[in-house]
Design an enzyme around this catalytic site. Structure first.
Site, PDB file in Angstrom:
ATOM      1  CE  LYS A 101      -3.918  -2.117   2.508  1.00  0.00           C
ATOM      2  NZ  LYS A 101      -4.818  -1.968   3.681  1.00  0.00           N
ATOM      3  CE1 TYR A 114      -9.395  -3.266   1.352  1.00  0.00           C
ATOM      4  CE2 TYR A 114      -8.678  -1.194   0.383  1.00  0.00           C
ATOM      5  CZ  TYR A 114      -8.400  -2.344   1.104  1.00  0.00           C
ATOM      6  OH  TYR A 114      -7.116  -2.576   1.565  1.00  0.00           O
ATOM      7  CG  ASN A 129      -3.578  -2.324   7.140  1.00  0.00           C
ATOM      8  OD1 ASN A 129      -3.387  -1.856   6.028  1.00  0.00           O
ATOM      9  ND2 ASN A 129      -4.662  -2.999   7.458  1.00  0.00           N
ATOM     10  CG  HIS A 181      -5.237  -6.417   0.099  1.00  0.00           C
ATOM     11  ND1 HIS A 181      -6.402  -6.511   0.822  1.00  0.00           N
ATOM     12  CD2 HIS A 181      -5.316  -7.336  -0.896  1.00  0.00           C
ATOM     13  CE1 HIS A 181      -7.171  -7.450   0.266  1.00  0.00           C
ATOM     14  NE2 HIS A 181      -6.533  -7.960  -0.770  1.00  0.00           N
ATOM     15  CD  GLU A 235      -8.860  -9.310  -2.723  1.00  0.00           C
ATOM     16  OE1 GLU A 235      -9.516  -8.813  -1.788  1.00  0.00           O
ATOM     17  OE2 GLU A 235      -7.739  -9.834  -2.551  1.00  0.00           O
TER      18      GLU A 235
HETATM   19  P1  IDP Z   1      -7.900  -6.908   6.035  1.00  0.00           P
HETATM   20  O1  IDP Z   1      -7.087  -5.912   5.221  1.00  0.00           O
HETATM   21  O2  IDP Z   1      -7.113  -7.435   7.202  1.00  0.00           O
HETATM   22  O3  IDP Z   1      -8.503  -7.998   5.202  1.00  0.00           O
HETATM   23  P2  IDP Z   1     -10.562  -5.701   6.179  1.00  0.00           P
HETATM   24  O4  IDP Z   1     -11.498  -5.803   7.340  1.00  0.00           O
HETATM   25  O5  IDP Z   1     -10.884  -6.444   4.932  1.00  0.00           O
HETATM   26  O6  IDP Z   1      -9.106  -6.117   6.724  1.00  0.00           O
HETATM   27  O7  IDP Z   1     -10.399  -4.161   5.878  1.00  0.00           O
HETATM   28  C1  IDP Z   1      -9.753  -3.742   4.699  1.00  0.00           C
HETATM   29  C2  IDP Z   1      -8.918  -2.509   4.998  1.00  0.00           C
HETATM   30  O8  IDP Z   1      -9.750  -1.456   5.495  1.00  0.00           O
HETATM   31  C3  IDP Z   1      -7.878  -2.702   6.102  1.00  0.00           C
HETATM   32  O9  IDP Z   1      -6.715  -3.342   5.642  1.00  0.00           O
HETATM   33  C4  IDP Z   1      -7.617  -1.265   6.499  1.00  0.00           C
HETATM   34  O10 IDP Z   1      -6.803  -0.612   5.536  1.00  0.00           O
HETATM   35  C5  IDP Z   1      -9.020  -0.665   6.420  1.00  0.00           C
HETATM   36  N1  IDP Z   1      -9.703  -0.702   7.717  1.00  0.00           N
HETATM   37  C6  IDP Z   1     -10.295  -1.776   8.299  1.00  0.00           C
HETATM   38  N2  IDP Z   1     -10.829  -1.442   9.492  1.00  0.00           N
HETATM   39  C7  IDP Z   1     -10.589  -0.116   9.653  1.00  0.00           C
HETATM   40  C8  IDP Z   1     -10.915   0.837  10.691  1.00  0.00           C
HETATM   41  O11 IDP Z   1     -11.528   0.518  11.704  1.00  0.00           O
HETATM   42  N3  IDP Z   1     -10.482   2.119  10.484  1.00  0.00           N
HETATM   43  C9  IDP Z   1      -9.797   2.507   9.380  1.00  0.00           C
HETATM   44  N4  IDP Z   1      -9.474   1.657   8.392  1.00  0.00           N
HETATM   45  C10 IDP Z   1      -9.865   0.361   8.521  1.00  0.00           C
HETATM   46 MG    MG Z   2     -10.050  -7.958   3.868  1.00  0.00          MG
END
Ligand code: IDP
Ligand code: MG
Length: 149
Positions: free
Chosen positions: A11, A51, A123, A126, A137
């Site tokens: 990212k 997303y 984070n 992905h 994806e």
């Molecule tokens: P993942 O990336 O671990 O699969 P997902 O729940 O699919 O997690 O969420 C996708 C992305 O959305 C996360 O990697 C992060 O960048 C963002 N995200 C998820 N939860 C939050 C939040 O509570 N606040 C801000 N961004 C979030």
């Molecule tokens: Mg996810």
């Protein structure tokens, strides 16, 4: 178990912070084959499709800006397709939990991720969560001819 393919995105936060090599260094020991790799300038449509399951979330707009790189002055991501035995779960294990503070400290997100003071979840990468998501994806990010057979 047969070989699986999974999508990994490095990212814009990771690129901006000079963490491309650090992320790849954690993935490389898995011994997976790289069957696709490219730099992608992410459109709003691509980010929203990627997303789409999160479109009702309050952070959705911020998430689209994040993936597009507007939050980090880095208008691209690096996209990889990795293939090998149990690739999806193994890459997710090395990636760590979504929230950097909940991710195990030895994982990519646990080591390098952070929540910024303004509430952006940086984070780092992905990784596809399961076989269905991986298939969707990979088709979204790569044309068949961009992948090694
Ligand atoms: P993942 O990336 O671990 O699969 P997902 O729940 O699919 O997690 O969420 C996708 C992305 O959305 C996360 O990697 C992060 O960048 C963002 N995200 C998820 N939860 C939050 C939040 O509570 N606040 C801000 N961004 C979030
Ligand atoms: Mg996810």
């Amino acid at each position: 178990m047969t070989a699986q393919s999974t999508l990994v995105l490095i990212k814009p936060d990771a690129i901006r912070r000079g963490l491309i090599g650090a992320a790849i260094a954690r993935l490389e020991p898995l011994g997976l084959e790289i069957i696709g790799a490219k730099v992608v300038r992410v459109s709003r449509d691509l980010a929203a499709e990627h997303y789409r399951q999160l479109r009702e979330k309050p952070f959705f707009e911020q998430l689209l800006e994040h993936l597009q790189g507007t939050l980090h002055d880095t208008p691209y991501v690096l996209a990889f397709v990795l293939r090998g035995e149990d690739a999806i779960a193994r890459v997710r294990d090395v990636t760590g939990a979504t929230h950097p503070e909940q991710a195990h400290p030895t994982t990519i997100r646990g080591s390098f991720g952070r929540m910024t003071a303004s509430g952006v979840m940086e984070n780092i990468i992905h990784a596809s969560a399961d076989a269905r998501e991986a298939q969707r994806e990979i088709a979204l990010w790569f044309k068949p001819e961009e992948l090694l057979g």
